[in-house]
Design a protein around this motif. Sequence first.
Motif, PDB file in Angstrom:
ATOM      1  N   SER A 100      -8.511 -31.244  26.643  1.00  0.00           N
ATOM      2  CA  SER A 100      -7.314 -30.838  26.087  1.00  0.00           C
ATOM      3  C   SER A 100      -7.374 -30.572  24.479  1.00  0.00           C
ATOM      4  CB  SER A 100      -6.063 -31.430  26.448  1.00  0.00           C
ATOM      5  OG  SER A 100      -5.823 -31.451  27.866  1.00  0.00           O
ATOM      6  N   THR A 127      -8.485 -37.046  22.332  1.00  0.00           N
ATOM      7  CA  THR A 127      -7.878 -36.090  23.124  1.00  0.00           C
ATOM      8  C   THR A 127      -6.512 -35.286  22.463  1.00  0.00           C
ATOM      9  OG1 THR A 127      -6.958 -35.759  25.508  1.00  0.00           O
ATOM     10  CG2 THR A 127      -6.290 -37.872  24.086  1.00  0.00           C
ATOM     11  N   HIS A 128      -6.335 -34.161  23.168  1.00  0.00           N
ATOM     12  CA  HIS A 128      -5.360 -33.285  22.457  1.00  0.00           C
ATOM     13  C   HIS A 128      -5.345 -32.919  20.947  1.00  0.00           C
ATOM     14  CE1 HIS A 128      -3.161 -33.179  26.108  1.00  0.00           C
ATOM     15  NE2 HIS A 128      -3.403 -34.645  26.178  1.00  0.00           N
ATOM     16  N   GLY A 146      -4.303 -36.282  19.489  1.00  0.00           N
ATOM     17  CA  GLY A 146      -3.112 -35.522  19.000  1.00  0.00           C
ATOM     18  C   GLY A 146      -3.116 -35.202  17.672  1.00  0.00           C
TER      19      GLY A 146
END
Length: 177
Positions: A100, A127-128, A146
């Motif tokens: 992601s 991730t993200h 994030g």
Amino acid sequence: MNNLDVSYYIFQDWKANRGNVKAQFVLTLFRLATWARSNKILIILFFWYLLFYRFFVEWVLGIELPWSLKAGSGLRLQHGQGLVVHGQTIIGKNCSIKHSTTIGIRINPDGSIGRAPIIGNNVDIGTHVCIIGEIEIGDNVAIGAGSIVIKSIPPNCVVVGNPARVVKVKEVTESIL
């Protein structure tokens, strides 16, 4: 990229993704597509393979790794799902990208299209994460989950947040990997 380069990159990617069969498979397809795209004759000879790569890797697996992407050896994909990387991005050696994540360009206020990010060696992208714009990420950087990265990051540090900010500067002898 010649045949020796392709096999070197494939073996380095396999070694970096030991135990992750999906990443090994995707990166092998990516390296072969990059090689096939490197010459007009190869494009003609491997046309169906290039179509298969676009369909299977991008549409079925949801991993957008364009064959125009320049990625160093030892690239690691962890999970890979939902990964989008702009084709003009440059990624150094031994980098890790988690699921992601988006790495792309920004459209400037005047309507012009900016340059894609340049990512150094030994960078761990959580991730993200979203990395956007004409920025450079130094060597040995860890980007927390994030994070939104819109400014260049110096080498040897850990960044987190929205927008991403340096929370730790690592000593040169400390290794991220």
